[in-house]
Write a protein that holds these residues in place. Structure first.
Motif, PDB file in Angstrom:
ATOM      1  N   LEU A 256     -43.762 -41.571  37.134  1.00 21.55           N
ATOM      2  CA  LEU A 256     -43.331 -40.286  37.655  1.00 21.55           C
ATOM      3  C   LEU A 256     -43.133 -39.269  36.537  1.00 21.55           C
ATOM      4  O   LEU A 256     -43.738 -38.212  36.529  1.00 21.55           O
ATOM      5  CB  LEU A 256     -42.037 -40.448  38.457  1.00 21.55           C
ATOM      6  CG  LEU A 256     -42.149 -41.293  39.735  1.00 21.55           C
ATOM      7  CD1 LEU A 256     -40.792 -41.421  40.400  1.00 21.55           C
ATOM      8  CD2 LEU A 256     -43.154 -40.683  40.691  1.00 21.55           C
ATOM      9  N   GLU A 257     -42.273 -39.601  35.564  1.00 21.28           N
ATOM     10  CA  GLU A 257     -42.019 -38.675  34.450  1.00 21.28           C
ATOM     11  C   GLU A 257     -43.157 -38.665  33.446  1.00 21.28           C
ATOM     12  O   GLU A 257     -43.470 -37.643  32.851  1.00 21.28           O
ATOM     13  CB  GLU A 257     -40.716 -39.047  33.741  1.00 21.28           C
ATOM     14  CG  GLU A 257     -39.473 -38.880  34.573  1.00 21.28           C
ATOM     15  CD  GLU A 257     -38.222 -39.275  33.812  1.00 21.28           C
ATOM     16  OE1 GLU A 257     -37.263 -38.513  33.849  1.00 21.28           O
ATOM     17  OE2 GLU A 257     -38.224 -40.333  33.168  1.00 21.28           O
ATOM     18  N   LYS A 258     -43.756 -39.843  33.216  1.00 28.78           N
ATOM     19  CA  LYS A 258     -44.835 -39.999  32.235  1.00 28.78           C
ATOM     20  C   LYS A 258     -44.429 -39.495  30.847  1.00 28.78           C
ATOM     21  O   LYS A 258     -45.222 -38.914  30.115  1.00 28.78           O
ATOM     22  CB  LYS A 258     -46.120 -39.297  32.710  1.00 28.78           C
ATOM     23  CG  LYS A 258     -46.711 -39.904  33.974  1.00 28.78           C
ATOM     24  CD  LYS A 258     -48.056 -39.307  34.295  1.00 28.78           C
ATOM     25  CE  LYS A 258     -48.639 -39.905  35.559  1.00 28.78           C
ATOM     26  NZ  LYS A 258     -48.959 -41.328  35.445  1.00 28.78           N
ATOM     27  N   LYS A 259     -43.172 -39.703  30.490  1.00 30.30           N
ATOM     28  CA  LYS A 259     -42.673 -39.286  29.184  1.00 30.30           C
ATOM     29  C   LYS A 259     -43.169 -40.245  28.110  1.00 30.30           C
ATOM     30  O   LYS A 259     -43.101 -41.462  28.267  1.00 30.30           O
ATOM     31  CB  LYS A 259     -41.145 -39.259  29.191  1.00 30.30           C
ATOM     32  CG  LYS A 259     -40.525 -38.815  27.887  1.00 30.30           C
ATOM     33  CD  LYS A 259     -38.998 -38.840  27.990  1.00 30.30           C
ATOM     34  CE  LYS A 259     -38.370 -38.453  26.665  1.00 30.30           C
ATOM     35  NZ  LYS A 259     -36.874 -38.519  26.749  1.00 30.30           N
ATOM     36  N   LEU A 260     -43.701 -39.684  27.011  1.00 27.76           N
ATOM     37  CA  LEU A 260     -44.224 -40.499  25.926  1.00 27.76           C
ATOM     38  C   LEU A 260     -43.077 -40.920  25.020  1.00 27.76           C
ATOM     39  O   LEU A 260     -42.375 -40.072  24.454  1.00 27.76           O
ATOM     40  CB  LEU A 260     -45.262 -39.706  25.138  1.00 27.76           C
ATOM     41  CG  LEU A 260     -46.218 -40.497  24.241  1.00 27.76           C
ATOM     42  CD1 LEU A 260     -47.005 -41.527  25.042  1.00 27.76           C
ATOM     43  CD2 LEU A 260     -47.169 -39.555  23.517  1.00 27.76           C
ATOM     44  N   CYS A 261     -42.857 -42.225  24.883  1.00 24.19           N
ATOM     45  CA  CYS A 261     -41.731 -42.759  24.097  1.00 24.19           C
ATOM     46  C   CYS A 261     -42.254 -43.579  22.920  1.00 24.19           C
ATOM     47  O   CYS A 261     -43.303 -44.212  23.007  1.00 24.19           O
ATOM     48  CB  CYS A 261     -40.845 -43.647  24.963  1.00 24.19           C
ATOM     49  SG  CYS A 261     -40.209 -42.847  26.455  1.00 24.19           S
ATOM     50  N   HIS A 262     -41.495 -43.578  21.825  1.00 27.61           N
ATOM     51  CA  HIS A 262     -41.823 -44.433  20.692  1.00 27.61           C
ATOM     52  C   HIS A 262     -41.469 -45.885  21.026  1.00 27.61           C
ATOM     53  O   HIS A 262     -40.409 -46.155  21.603  1.00 27.61           O
ATOM     54  CB  HIS A 262     -41.076 -43.981  19.444  1.00 27.61           C
ATOM     55  CG  HIS A 262     -41.598 -42.695  18.871  1.00 27.61           C
ATOM     56  ND1 HIS A 262     -42.731 -42.644  18.085  1.00 27.61           N
ATOM     57  CD2 HIS A 262     -41.162 -41.421  18.985  1.00 27.61           C
ATOM     58  CE1 HIS A 262     -42.973 -41.393  17.738  1.00 27.61           C
ATOM     59  NE2 HIS A 262     -42.029 -40.625  18.270  1.00 27.61           N
ATOM     60  N   ASN A 263     -42.344 -46.783  20.684  1.00 26.91           N
ATOM     61  CA  ASN A 263     -42.145 -48.201  20.975  1.00 26.91           C
ATOM     62  C   ASN A 263     -41.304 -48.840  19.872  1.00 26.91           C
ATOM     63  O   ASN A 263     -41.786 -49.084  18.770  1.00 26.91           O
ATOM     64  CB  ASN A 263     -43.509 -48.897  21.084  1.00 26.91           C
ATOM     65  CG  ASN A 263     -43.386 -50.352  21.498  1.00 26.91           C
ATOM     66  OD1 ASN A 263     -42.292 -50.851  21.769  1.00 26.91           O
ATOM     67  ND2 ASN A 263     -44.502 -51.042  21.544  1.00 26.91           N
ATOM     68  N   HIS A 264     -40.037 -49.099  20.170  1.00 25.75           N
ATOM     69  CA  HIS A 264     -39.129 -49.733  19.206  1.00 25.75           C
ATOM     70  C   HIS A 264     -38.894 -51.195  19.568  1.00 25.75           C
ATOM     71  O   HIS A 264     -37.822 -51.740  19.302  1.00 25.75           O
ATOM     72  CB  HIS A 264     -37.799 -48.981  19.164  1.00 25.75           C
ATOM     73  CG  HIS A 264     -37.923 -47.569  18.686  1.00 25.75           C
ATOM     74  ND1 HIS A 264     -38.336 -47.237  17.415  1.00 25.75           N
ATOM     75  CD2 HIS A 264     -37.703 -46.392  19.337  1.00 25.75           C
ATOM     76  CE1 HIS A 264     -38.353 -45.921  17.284  1.00 25.75           C
ATOM     77  NE2 HIS A 264     -37.984 -45.386  18.434  1.00 25.75           N
ATOM     78  N   GLY A 265     -39.883 -51.824  20.156  1.00 21.90           N
ATOM     79  CA  GLY A 265     -39.751 -53.218  20.539  1.00 21.90           C
ATOM     80  C   GLY A 265     -39.715 -53.428  22.030  1.00 21.90           C
ATOM     81  O   GLY A 265     -39.642 -54.576  22.493  1.00 21.90           O
ATOM     82  N   GLU A 266     -39.766 -52.348  22.810  1.00 21.82           N
ATOM     83  CA  GLU A 266     -39.779 -52.486  24.259  1.00 21.82           C
ATOM     84  C   GLU A 266     -41.051 -53.193  24.734  1.00 21.82           C
ATOM     85  O   GLU A 266     -41.025 -53.916  25.733  1.00 21.82           O
ATOM     86  CB  GLU A 266     -39.678 -51.110  24.934  1.00 21.82           C
ATOM     87  CG  GLU A 266     -38.359 -50.380  24.727  1.00 21.82           C
ATOM     88  CD  GLU A 266     -38.292 -49.620  23.411  1.00 21.82           C
ATOM     89  OE1 GLU A 266     -37.295 -48.929  23.178  1.00 21.82           O
ATOM     90  OE2 GLU A 266     -39.248 -49.719  22.611  1.00 21.82           O
TER      91      GLU A 266
END
Length: 432
Positions: A256-266
């Motif tokens: 829905l949001e499609k927010k780009l996040c940094h991958n910190h281990g998720e």
């Protein structure tokens, strides 16, 4: 006398035509999609204008990446015109074209319904203003949202499987390379710039100096843009210039949001070696990482400077930029940010010594000496209409003008500066 009831007929006036608009959207910027959008706009324009009793109010269109977001320019303009009473009916192809987020869809339809605006969904043959319209919309919108989730999950699965196999999925552009369906090739002219940036950075040049030089030489940055400090940092920290690639550095939070996040281990990350031609050797790249680490540590442990009360309040008359606090040879003053960053060819703003600025402020405020708290309480902003002139905008609405005099060169000399000059003169005299 018997009661007489007579029906009064109102004279017939001109019947108001229904004001009709259309909304169209495509999901990507590909040529085929843009052609589809153009076709939709043409179709709705002709369809509305040919209909008897309808007044054409335009077609609102978006080239959106998703139907789940409200921030669509055409969509927002349509809502604005509906709220201002310019539209009675909106025609759109389907629920999924209008919005895939069920909450957004229902909120929008309810608002338009309260305004007396009907929305007609062609594919579902459904009017939102009808008695059973909202019930059907709730069911169909939920289906559209689930369809969006299914498409998103399938796409993410494809991308993540590609990462597991070491594929450079969704890599479309990078300065220094030509990337297309046939592969990844080094772009010689840009590769030389990348190598130069690494060499100059490791030689001790500041990132700002490198930026100014590249821009002055007319060297185009990414996508033809100007060079900046963050861009230099991004190049020095990108492992892809070694021919290797760290995959899945970032991810989208949800469909829905499609927010780009940094991958910190998720999510798992993958490192693919020799995935494409290298521009920088690994030893040079590692040296650059050591440099960036040292710079980060210096920034971390450096005490944060206290912001001056003048920050953001002094405006340059020539370019409109705010003045910046500068220190040169122990002298503190304020000068135009454009002048400081680009030089006098771009702006001729004159430096104001800070002690002079404080003295003039004290004079305007009628206090013995400058007080930062009193300044903040009474001064709204300062303009510099011309050299040696200041306009003080007070918070009570008054404007006070003051001029200031340049200090003479002799008055600005400190005792040690005078002694150094005397020694230089003695040496010259002895040589003669």
């Amino acid at each position: 006398m018997p009661k007489i009831i007579r029906k009064i007929e109102h004279p017939k006036g001109l019947e108001r035509r229904l004001r009709v608009a259309a909304y169209a959207r495509v999901s990507s910027g590909k040529d085929t999609m843009l052609h589809s959008l153009s076709a939709q706009v043409s179709y709705y324009s002709a369809f509305i204008q040919k209909h008897p009793g309808w007044q054409y109010c335009g077609v609102y269109a978006d080239e959106a990446l998703t139907g789940t977001k409200e921030a669509r320019d055409g969509f927002q303009r349509m809502l604005k015109d509906c709220r201002s009473g310019q539209v009675d009916l909106v025609i759109t192809k389907s629920i999924s074209r209008f919005a895939r987020n069920a909450v957004t869809l229902l909120e929008t339809v309810r608002e338009l319904k309260a305004l007396g605006v009907d929305v007609f969904f062609e594919e579902q043959n459904l009017h939102s203003i009808s008695t059973d319209g909202e019930l059907m919309l709730t069911i169909l919108a939920s289906y559209a949202q689930e369809e969006s989730l299914s498409v998103s999950e399938n796409q993410k699965w494809r991308v993540r499987k590609g990462f597991e196999n070491g594929e450079l999925v969704n890599w479309r552009f990078m300065f220094g390379y030509d990337i297309d369906k046939n592969g990844i090739r080094i772009k010689p002219s840009e590769a030389l710039v990348v190598q130069e940036i690494f060499q100059r950075g490791l030689a001790g040049e500041t990132f700002g100096t490198i930026c100014r030089d590249l821009n002055a030489r007319g060297v185009s940055g990414a996508l033809g843009g100007k060079w900046s400090v963050p861009r230099i940092h991004a190049i020095l920290s990108n492992e892809k210039y070694t021919g290797n690639a760290l995959l899945q550095k970032r991810y989208r939070n949800n469909h829905l949001e499609k927010k780009l996040c940094h991958n910190h281990g998720e999510l798992p990350r993958y490192f693919a070696t020799e995935s494409h031609p290298a521009i920088i050797d690994e030893a040079t790249f590692q040296a650059a990482q050591d440099l960036l680490t040292r710079l980060a540590e210096q920034t971390t442990y450096r005490a944060k400077p206290q912001l001056s009360k003048f920050t953001g309040l002094i405006l340059c008359p020539h370019c409109g930029k705010p003045y910046k606090r500068v220190t040169s040879n122990g002298s503190v003053g304020w000068n135009c940010r454009t002048y400081q960053e680009k030089g006098k060819r771009f702006c001729r703003g004159k430096k104001i010594p800070e002690d002079t600025l404080k003295a003039v402020c004290a004079e305007v405020l009628r206090i013995a000496e400058y007080d930062a708290d009193i300044f903040s309480a009474y001064i709204d902003s300062i303009e510099v209409p011309e050299d040696n002139s200041l306009l003080f905008h007070l918070k009570d609405g008054r404007i006070v003008e003051r001029t200031w005099l340049d200090r003479s060169r002799a008055a600005s000399w400190q005792p040690d500066m005078k002694e150094a000059a005397r020694q230089r003169m003695l040496k010259q005299w002895r040589r003669h």
